[in-house]
Design a protein around this motif. Structure first.
Motif, PDB file in Angstrom:
ATOM      1  N   ASN A 175      73.568 -25.426 -71.463  1.00 43.24           N
ATOM      2  CA  ASN A 175      73.928 -25.562 -70.080  1.00 43.24           C
ATOM      3  C   ASN A 175      74.958 -24.954 -69.326  1.00 43.24           C
ATOM      4  O   ASN A 175      74.990 -24.350 -68.372  1.00 43.24           O
ATOM      5  CB  ASN A 175      74.266 -27.219 -69.847  1.00 43.24           C
ATOM      6  N   ASN A 176      76.034 -24.698 -70.335  1.00 43.62           N
ATOM      7  CA  ASN A 176      77.155 -23.847 -69.800  1.00 43.62           C
ATOM      8  C   ASN A 176      76.982 -22.277 -69.762  1.00 43.62           C
ATOM      9  O   ASN A 176      77.322 -21.870 -68.755  1.00 43.62           O
ATOM     10  CB  ASN A 176      78.233 -23.902 -70.919  1.00 43.62           C
ATOM     11  N   ILE A 177      75.980 -21.851 -70.594  1.00 44.78           N
ATOM     12  CA  ILE A 177      75.819 -20.344 -70.489  1.00 44.78           C
ATOM     13  C   ILE A 177      74.766 -20.271 -69.608  1.00 44.78           C
ATOM     14  O   ILE A 177      74.642 -19.303 -68.892  1.00 44.78           O
ATOM     15  CB  ILE A 177      75.311 -20.067 -72.008  1.00 44.78           C
ATOM     16  N   LEU A 178      73.414 -20.920 -69.563  1.00 43.27           N
ATOM     17  CA  LEU A 178      72.431 -20.644 -68.818  1.00 43.27           C
ATOM     18  C   LEU A 178      72.432 -21.095 -67.307  1.00 43.27           C
ATOM     19  O   LEU A 178      71.601 -20.701 -66.398  1.00 43.27           O
ATOM     20  CB  LEU A 178      71.307 -21.267 -69.565  1.00 43.27           C
ATOM     21  N   TYR A 179      73.113 -22.355 -67.297  1.00 43.28           N
ATOM     22  CA  TYR A 179      72.974 -23.118 -65.842  1.00 43.28           C
ATOM     23  C   TYR A 179      73.896 -23.301 -65.112  1.00 43.28           C
ATOM     24  O   TYR A 179      74.077 -23.589 -63.879  1.00 43.28           O
ATOM     25  CB  TYR A 179      72.227 -24.547 -66.211  1.00 43.28           C
ATOM     26  N   ALA A 180      75.196 -23.262 -65.695  1.00 43.92           N
ATOM     27  CA  ALA A 180      76.358 -23.435 -64.972  1.00 43.92           C
ATOM     28  C   ALA A 180      76.635 -22.458 -64.014  1.00 43.92           C
ATOM     29  O   ALA A 180      76.995 -22.681 -62.826  1.00 43.92           O
ATOM     30  CB  ALA A 180      77.664 -23.621 -65.827  1.00 43.92           C
ATOM     31  N   ASN A 181      76.585 -21.063 -64.228  1.00 46.28           N
ATOM     32  CA  ASN A 181      76.623 -20.050 -63.438  1.00 46.28           C
ATOM     33  C   ASN A 181      75.772 -20.162 -62.354  1.00 46.28           C
ATOM     34  O   ASN A 181      75.881 -19.827 -61.061  1.00 46.28           O
ATOM     35  CB  ASN A 181      76.965 -18.781 -64.265  1.00 46.28           C
ATOM     36  N   ARG A 182      74.443 -20.480 -62.808  1.00 46.62           N
ATOM     37  CA  ARG A 182      73.170 -20.429 -61.750  1.00 46.62           C
ATOM     38  C   ARG A 182      73.466 -21.410 -60.779  1.00 46.62           C
ATOM     39  O   ARG A 182      73.105 -21.287 -59.612  1.00 46.62           O
ATOM     40  CB  ARG A 182      71.949 -20.744 -62.491  1.00 46.62           C
TER      41      ARG A 182
END
Length: 273
Positions: free
Chosen positions: A197-204
């Motif tokens: 979630n932190n890597i793939l989705y937080a920035n998105r």
């Protein structure tokens, strides 16, 4: 750290070495890899696991081994298929070796409590401070697990972020998710959902809120990944309630709007409604 010629290059303070093995299936096809699979070694230590993964008589290999001493050992270049996933599937794919980079973390895995001792399958005893009690995502009863060190978790996150930047990784999965009938790694002691979630989705979510909210509204709701093959979404928290949309499928993202007991009110990140 950085990647040059599909090999990790150490930065100041990092412990990166290379013990390359020829136990591979050649280079990935174009636009691959696009997935990272996280494992635990279930071994005595990183050294013994590296010996096994480079032994020509053992039909297994991996791209990286992360030791409990913060060492990072690369066994296979990142553009080359390693033998870490075995019989596996995710969504419409099978044989995840052909799509993924495999990261092995030095960890004994499940532990058995006998009296005041916590024993691994190879009968090594671990102190209580090294033990995590939790429920595996594919089980319903809590059990005991070898803890990962905070440094191991941080190193894995750094490397996976670097892989995402370099190869455009789209999925971060556990071996337990792609081979649920036969594998239990990395287990509940590893924060897999938080990592992806932190890597793939937080920035998105920060860059494009509409990707998470079909109505275009920015929210602070946490996100989660569907791990079941199908997830029924009902009008009320009851197994007898009506389905409101087609079942969500493994790998889809949802926002968790509210949780009561074992039920959660969710909003699909891909579907309106």
């Amino acid at each position: 750290m950085k990647i040059e010629n599909h090999l990790l290059v150490p930065s100041s303070g990092s412990q990166v070495s290379h013990q390359l093995t020829n136990k591979t299936s050649g280079q990935f096809r174009d636009s691959l890899p696009d997935t990272v699979v996280i494992h635990f070694t279930a071994g005595r230590d990183a050294k013994s696991s590296i010996q096994t993964l480079t032994d020509p008589n053992v039909p297994a290999s991996a791209h990286l081994v992360i030791g409990r001493d913060n060492s990072i050992t690369q066994l296979v270049p990142f553009n080359t298929v390693a033998w870490h996933a075995g019989k596996s599937s995710w969504a419409d794919r099978s044989g995840l070796n052909a799509y993924s980079i495999g990261i092995e973390i030095d960890n004994a895995g499940r532990l058995d409590k006998q009296g005041e001792e916590y024993l691994s399958w190879f009968k090594k005893s671990y102190a209580a401070v090294e033990v995590f009690q939790g429920i595996h995502r594919n089980e319903s009863v809590a059990s005991y697990w070898h803890r990962y060190t905070p440094e191991q978790i941080e190193i894995v996150e750094q490397i996976v972020r670097l892989l995402c930047e370099t190869y455009g990784i789209k999925l971060i999965l556990g071996h337990e998710e792609i081979s649920p009938d036969r594998k239990i790694d990395p287990g509940p002691a590893f924060p897999l959902d938080k990592l992806r979630n932190n890597i793939l989705y937080a920035n998105r979510q920060q860059d494009d809120p509409a990707a998470f909210d079909p109505a275009g509204q920015t929210t602070d709701y946490p996100t989660a990944t569907v791990t079941a093959y199908q997830l029924n979404v009902r009008s009320k928290p009851s197994a007898n309630s009506d389905l409101v949309i087609e079942p969500l499928t493994k790998g889809e993202m949802v926002q968790i709007l509210e949780t009561k007991g074992k039920w959660s009110k969710v909003k699909s990140c891909k579907r309106a409604g």
